[in-house]
Design an enzyme around this catalytic site. Structure first.
Site, PDB file in Angstrom:
ATOM      1  N   HIS A 101      46.333  32.803  -7.857  1.00  0.00           N
ATOM      2  CA  HIS A 101      45.698  32.822  -9.153  1.00  0.00           C
ATOM      3  C   HIS A 101      44.699  31.822  -9.394  1.00  0.00           C
ATOM      4  O   HIS A 101      44.715  30.606  -8.841  1.00  0.00           O
ATOM      5  CB  HIS A 101      46.590  32.674 -10.125  1.00  0.00           C
ATOM      6  CG  HIS A 101      47.752  33.644 -10.091  1.00  0.00           C
ATOM      7  ND1 HIS A 101      49.125  33.228  -9.247  1.00  0.00           N
ATOM      8  CD2 HIS A 101      48.148  34.927 -10.807  1.00  0.00           C
ATOM      9  CE1 HIS A 101      50.037  34.134  -9.467  1.00  0.00           C
ATOM     10  NE2 HIS A 101      49.431  35.082 -10.419  1.00  0.00           N
ATOM     11  N   ASP A 104      46.357  28.570 -10.268  1.00  0.00           N
ATOM     12  CA  ASP A 104      47.115  27.909  -9.312  1.00  0.00           C
ATOM     13  C   ASP A 104      46.111  26.821  -8.755  1.00  0.00           C
ATOM     14  O   ASP A 104      46.418  25.786  -7.995  1.00  0.00           O
ATOM     15  CB  ASP A 104      47.449  28.707  -8.321  1.00  0.00           C
ATOM     16  CG  ASP A 104      48.276  29.722  -8.749  1.00  0.00           C
ATOM     17  OD1 ASP A 104      48.852  29.944  -9.878  1.00  0.00           O
ATOM     18  OD2 ASP A 104      48.158  31.012  -8.036  1.00  0.00           O
ATOM     19  N   ASP A 296      54.414  42.173  -1.932  1.00  0.00           N
ATOM     20  CA  ASP A 296      54.850  40.890  -2.212  1.00  0.00           C
ATOM     21  C   ASP A 296      56.267  40.768  -1.822  1.00  0.00           C
ATOM     22  O   ASP A 296      57.406  41.476  -2.419  1.00  0.00           O
ATOM     23  CB  ASP A 296      54.993  40.847  -3.748  1.00  0.00           C
ATOM     24  CG  ASP A 296      53.444  40.208  -3.932  1.00  0.00           C
ATOM     25  OD1 ASP A 296      52.582  39.896  -3.267  1.00  0.00           O
ATOM     26  OD2 ASP A 296      53.355  39.676  -5.305  1.00  0.00           O
TER      27      ASP A 296
HETATM   28  C1  XLS Z   1      55.420  38.244 -11.193  1.00  0.00           C
HETATM   29  C2  XLS Z   1      54.286  38.583 -10.097  1.00  0.00           C
HETATM   30  C3  XLS Z   1      53.126  37.507  -9.947  1.00  0.00           C
HETATM   31  C4  XLS Z   1      52.059  38.468  -9.054  1.00  0.00           C
HETATM   32  C5  XLS Z   1      50.698  37.904  -9.511  1.00  0.00           C
HETATM   33  O1  XLS Z   1      56.372  38.559 -11.228  1.00  0.00           O
HETATM   34  O2  XLS Z   1      54.887  38.980  -9.077  1.00  0.00           O
HETATM   35  O3  XLS Z   1      53.592  36.583  -9.218  1.00  0.00           O
HETATM   36  O4  XLS Z   1      52.413  38.574  -7.843  1.00  0.00           O
HETATM   37  O5  XLS Z   1      50.399  37.672 -10.699  1.00  0.00           O
HETATM   38 NI    NI Z   2      54.314  39.385  -7.180  1.00  0.00          NI
END
Ligand code: XLS
Ligand code: NI
Ligand code: NI
Length: 444
Positions: A101, A104, A296
């Site tokens: 992000h 970050d 993810d």
């Molecule tokens: C939060 C999300 C975040 C996204 C990116 O729950 O997983 O980390 O992956 O903004």
């Molecule tokens: Ni995420």
């Protein structure tokens, strides 16, 4: 340059018999599985926010870890140190991609101009490091949820000034993503939702989110972004109800607003379970709609109702995941981003390494198992047979949309009450999976 993780080694594959904690037992980057090296199937990425920023604080207690890397937090010096730490970490673990992000990678300032100047400066450095270390950006994103101004959302806010502020952040984050050759750009709607419908114009808010995304696509394409935009669905947390509830909801939204050509889905394992689905369900829904973009990779705890973002260890789940990925033809722009953090009580640098080894080995096993299930062929054969009545003359005509309701009714009358359809043989199928996933020893 002095190493940051100086007592930690480069992690190598030693095989399933190794007891070396700093070795991969299953992840063998160059081993070819179904025609492709493991590393190209898995495309592991490091999440900047968890790995280089998160120190383990929670609602009830302070940080247990230390990610200052010898610097004062909130300074540019610290931002540089995180870059050094990140690239050393990726090198040592053999990870080729990262995600970030805006917030970050550089501390946010009071003005947009100064924040952007810092982002320009730090991405010059990141770019240099990427070339030197041969690393790639899986995706970038803007943090549109931490600042108090986003309390009512970013795209869904009631304030036009906040909406424009979010647009400025998205614009910059897109520029940075393009500058770093990013393959994807994520919208995770952390605050895009509501607490109570009694003060909310849901339609208005959703139209505004779509408009922001539309403008992002237009701008991104204009400045040369060729990758995929992603929505990352999540049912709840931080909001009571989030608009991108799950994959099916997000796809419906994208189609309604004509965004489906530019967007795919970034499926997060823990978000799937928050929506009351399995991870595999979310992946399958994305895949059958041609929208399985990226993942993810983490794991939730089914006994808890929030996003625990654990490093994945459940091999059954990683197997199902990689089965879906392989069946969908593999990743194109996407990959497996470890949106995962070590537990609060695992607070050392060693734990960061051990966590990634766990996650990467879990997915390597998942890949090995999934390939074995596909190559074994019994599942595919069973599924094919299960629907084989549609290979009949009338079945084929139904499949190609050539029949009418009257015709089918006439067929049914002629045939009379049908016998029970074939057994689903669930227990048999699950025993095949068990047989195949417990076979890794034989594959050395
Ligand atoms: C939060 C999300 C975040 C996204 C990116 O729950 O997983 O980390 O992956 O903004
Ligand atoms: Ni995420
Ligand atoms: Ni999450």
């Amino acid at each position: 340059m002095k190493e940051i993780f100086e007592n930690l080694p480069k992690v190598r594959y030693e095989g399933p018999e190794s007891n070396n904690p700093y070795a991969f037992k299953f992840y063998d980057a160059d081993r070819v599985i179904m025609g492709k090296p493991m590393k190209d199937h898995l495309r592991f990425a490091m999440a900047w926010w968890h790995n280089l920023c998160n120190e383990g604080s929670d609602m009830f207690g302070a940080a247990t870890g230390d990610k200052s890397f010898g610097c004062i937090p909130g300074t540019m010096e610290h931002a540089y140190a995180k870059v050094d730490a990140g690239f050393e970490f990726m090198d040592k673990l053999g990870i080729d991609y990262f995600c970030f992000h805006d917030a970050d990678i550089a501390p946010q300032a009071d003005t947009i101009e100064e924040t952007n100047r810092r982002l320009d400066e730090i991405t010059d450095y990141i770019k240099e490091k990427m070339e030197k270390h041969n690393k790639k950006l899986l995706w970038g994103t803007a943090n549109l949820f931490s600042s108090p101004v986003y309390m009512n959302g970013a795209g869904s806010t009631n304030s036009v000034d906040v909406y424009c502020y979010a647009a400025a952040q998205v614009k910059k984050a897109l520029e940075l993503t393009v500058k770093l050759g990013g393959l994807g750009y994520v919208f995770w709607g952390g605050r895009e939702g509501y607490e109570t419908l009694w003060n909310t114009d849901m339609k208005f808010e959703q139209e505004n989110i779509a408009a922001l995304m539309r403008m992002a696509v237009d701008y991104g394409r204009r400045i040369g972004f060729k990758g995929d935009f992603y929505i990352e669905p999540k049912a709840k947390e931080p909001m009571k109800h989030q608009y991108d509830f799950d994959t099916a909801t997000a796809i419906g939204f994208l189609r309604q607003y004509g965004l489906d050509k530019d967007f795919k889905i970034n499926v997060e394992a823990n978000h799937a379970t928050l929506a009351g689905h399995t991870f595999q369900h979310e992946l399958r829904v994305a895949a059958i709609n041609g929208m399985l973009g990226s993942i993810d990779a983490n794991q939730g705890d089914l006994l808890l109702g929030w996003d625990t973002d654990e490093f994945p260890y459940n091999v059954y789940e990683t197997t199902a995941c990689m089965y879906e990925v392989l069946k969908a033809g593999g990743f194109k722009n996407g990959g497996l981003n470890f949106d995962a953090k070590t537990r609060r009580s695992s607070y050392t640098y060693e734990d960061m390494f051990l966590a990634f080894i766990l996650g990467m080995d879990s997915f390597a096993l998942g890949l090995i198992n999934a390939a074995r299930i596909i190559e074994d062929g019994r599942l595919d054969a069973f599924i094919k047979q299960r629907y084989s009545s549609f290979d009949s003359e009338i079945g084929l005509r139904i499949r190609s949309g050539q029949t009418t309701l009257e015709e089918l009714a006439e067929y049914a009358v002629k045939k009379g009450k049908p016998p029970l359809p074939g057994s689903g043989r669930q227990e048999y199928i699950l025993s095949i999976i068990n047989q195949l996933i417990n076979k890794w020893q034989g594959l050395k």
